[in-house]
Design a protein around this motif. Sequence first.
Motif, PDB file in Angstrom:
ATOM      1  N   GLY A 121       0.766  -1.229   0.000  1.00 21.89           N
ATOM      2  CA  GLY A 121       0.000   0.000   0.000  1.00 21.89           C
ATOM      3  C   GLY A 121       0.796   1.278   0.000  1.00 21.89           C
ATOM      4  N   HIS A 122       2.146   1.194   0.035  1.00 25.01           N
ATOM      5  CA  HIS A 122       2.921   2.430   0.048  1.00 25.01           C
ATOM      6  C   HIS A 122       3.170   2.930  -1.381  1.00 25.01           C
ATOM      7  N   GLU A 123       3.755   4.096  -1.476  1.00 23.91           N
ATOM      8  CA  GLU A 123       4.049   4.670  -2.785  1.00 23.91           C
ATOM      9  C   GLU A 123       5.114   3.837  -3.505  1.00 23.91           C
ATOM     10  N   VAL A 124       4.899   3.572  -4.771  1.00 24.10           N
ATOM     11  CA  VAL A 124       5.872   2.819  -5.563  1.00 24.10           C
ATOM     12  C   VAL A 124       7.082   3.703  -5.822  1.00 24.10           C
ATOM     13  N   ARG A 125       8.262   3.185  -5.457  1.00 21.66           N
ATOM     14  CA  ARG A 125       9.499   3.945  -5.597  1.00 21.66           C
ATOM     15  C   ARG A 125      10.448   3.266  -6.575  1.00 21.66           C
ATOM     16  N   ASP A 126      11.562   3.949  -6.837  1.00 22.64           N
ATOM     17  CA  ASP A 126      12.570   3.368  -7.730  1.00 22.64           C
ATOM     18  C   ASP A 126      13.017   2.001  -7.237  1.00 22.64           C
ATOM     19  N   ALA A 127      13.175   1.875  -5.916  1.00 22.90           N
ATOM     20  CA  ALA A 127      13.627   0.601  -5.363  1.00 22.90           C
ATOM     21  C   ALA A 127      12.638  -0.515  -5.662  1.00 22.90           C
ATOM     22  N   ASP A 128      11.330  -0.205  -5.664  1.00 23.71           N
ATOM     23  CA  ASP A 128      10.333  -1.235  -5.977  1.00 23.71           C
ATOM     24  C   ASP A 128      10.445  -1.685  -7.426  1.00 23.71           C
ATOM     25  N   ARG A 130      13.144  -1.619  -9.235  1.00 22.11           N
ATOM     26  CA  ARG A 130      14.349  -2.447  -9.341  1.00 22.11           C
ATOM     27  C   ARG A 130      14.111  -3.838  -8.791  1.00 22.11           C
ATOM     28  N   ARG A 131      13.373  -3.929  -7.691  1.00 20.27           N
ATOM     29  CA  ARG A 131      13.136  -5.238  -7.085  1.00 20.27           C
ATOM     30  C   ARG A 131      12.279  -6.132  -7.965  1.00 20.27           C
ATOM     31  N   ILE A 132      11.267  -5.537  -8.616  1.00 25.09           N
ATOM     32  CA  ILE A 132      10.419  -6.390  -9.446  1.00 25.09           C
ATOM     33  C   ILE A 132      11.175  -6.878 -10.673  1.00 25.09           C
ATOM     34  N   LEU A 133      12.115  -6.071 -11.167  1.00 26.31           N
ATOM     35  CA  LEU A 133      12.943  -6.558 -12.262  1.00 26.31           C
ATOM     36  C   LEU A 133      13.888  -7.656 -11.799  1.00 26.31           C
ATOM     37  N   LYS A 433      19.603   2.212   1.539  1.00 27.09           N
ATOM     38  CA  LYS A 433      19.795   2.849   0.238  1.00 27.09           C
ATOM     39  C   LYS A 433      18.544   2.754  -0.629  1.00 27.09           C
ATOM     40  N   GLU A 434      17.828   1.622  -0.545  1.00 29.70           N
ATOM     41  CA  GLU A 434      16.661   1.422  -1.396  1.00 29.70           C
ATOM     42  C   GLU A 434      15.442   2.165  -0.887  1.00 29.70           C
ATOM     43  N   ASN A 435      15.365   2.464   0.414  1.00 29.79           N
ATOM     44  CA  ASN A 435      14.142   2.995   0.969  1.00 29.79           C
ATOM     45  C   ASN A 435      14.238   4.442   1.413  1.00 29.79           C
TER      46      ASN A 435
END
Length: 436
Positions: A121-128, A130-133, A433-435
């Motif tokens: 439910g949080h805002e989708v960020r660059d780290a997300d 990268r993680r899904i890739l 770094k990711e969050n």
Amino acid sequence: MTMMLFSRSERDTPRESAPSPLRRRGGLIAALDVGTTKVACFIARADDDGSVPRLLGIGHHRSRGVRGGRVASPDEVEVAIRTALESAEDMAGERVDGVVVAVTGGAPESQRIDVEMDVSGHEVRDADVRRILSCVGQHPLEADRELIHCIPVGYTLDGTDSILDPRGMYGERLGARIHLVAAASGPLRNLTSVIERCKLDVDGLVAAPYAAGLASLVEDERDLGATVIDMGGGTTSVAVFLGGHVIHVGVIGVGGGHVTNDIAQGLSTPLANAERLKTMYGGTLASPADAREILRVPLVGEDEDQPSLEIPRSYLVQIIQPRVEETLELVRAHLEAAGVDRIAGRRAVLTGGASQLPGVRELAEQILDKQVRPGRPMRLRGLADSVAGPAFATCAGLLSHAVQDHVERPILDDPPRAGGVLGPVSRIGRWLKENF
């Protein structure tokens, strides 16, 4: 095969830690196309704002030692690469190093997969993103194949699809449809070895037809759908674009060199003369005047003072046409087998040196049932007329690829290290770094 190179003041000095391979210091970029018939190098400079690169240097040389997109003679390939590279460096007044190789050898193949993960439910960020890739790692490739591209072609958020960029949006489940491109490891290693012998580093890989499409397609063609057919000397490669992304690539092991061999065998003439006949008099569609135009053909093993064979130009066309028809029919069969023949519409663009034979465009329209146009390099400032044709589309496309902001390789976690207290610390550092 094609490569992209980047600058360094002294090629043999120790390498420092560098920024992203697609954006080097000073904005200097270069592209090196190592094909079956030619090696060509472009060196350009891009501004920090990612604008169209400006061409600084050009070099090209006859290719030797490449067969069907694969290295067959490492020594000859090394000489050809060094010659073309040095010519471009001298014109540009710069030195180049790291390379991104555009692959035609190794039978590049496409695969499309869907992945999904929880974002709570949080805002989708660059780290997300990268993680899904990185979830691609859960779909292992065959043991003898190497991943070239991992291209997200669309996202979903809580079941809502057709999302181009999910960053800044909110939801529970983030999904992605990913286009994977992989090729055989052996041919890639062989080319990498030759590149390293030239004192160059390999920073990544690019599918050659993908690069050709980036150079030759207008934005509407990439969005509405188009098929790029790159007709090289040893192979014919295909890329299908739709929705602004490349959704399929493939390679067929037939190219312009096969036409040259057919002429040499059919007329019993040396290969060099067969190439000359193809370039100067070749064509794929017959005309009434062909029967009246007589060509002189020297024979293999005969002295220069011996009488030459005389044939009408129509006979030469009869040799060339069946091979070009076969190539285009193989392209059509490949697209149909991959299920992409119709979804990308009826637009096709021809690139590569072999596409310049007179009549190829008309023959392609008949066989593929598509609207066909020649593809020439675009989005490059300072391009000379001599290198502005379809044969140099891949070089120009690599320069366009370098200045784009995109993620096309999965960012996988570092492999686990045995024991020690630094393991938990590094995991905490990566999470921060990711969050934040």
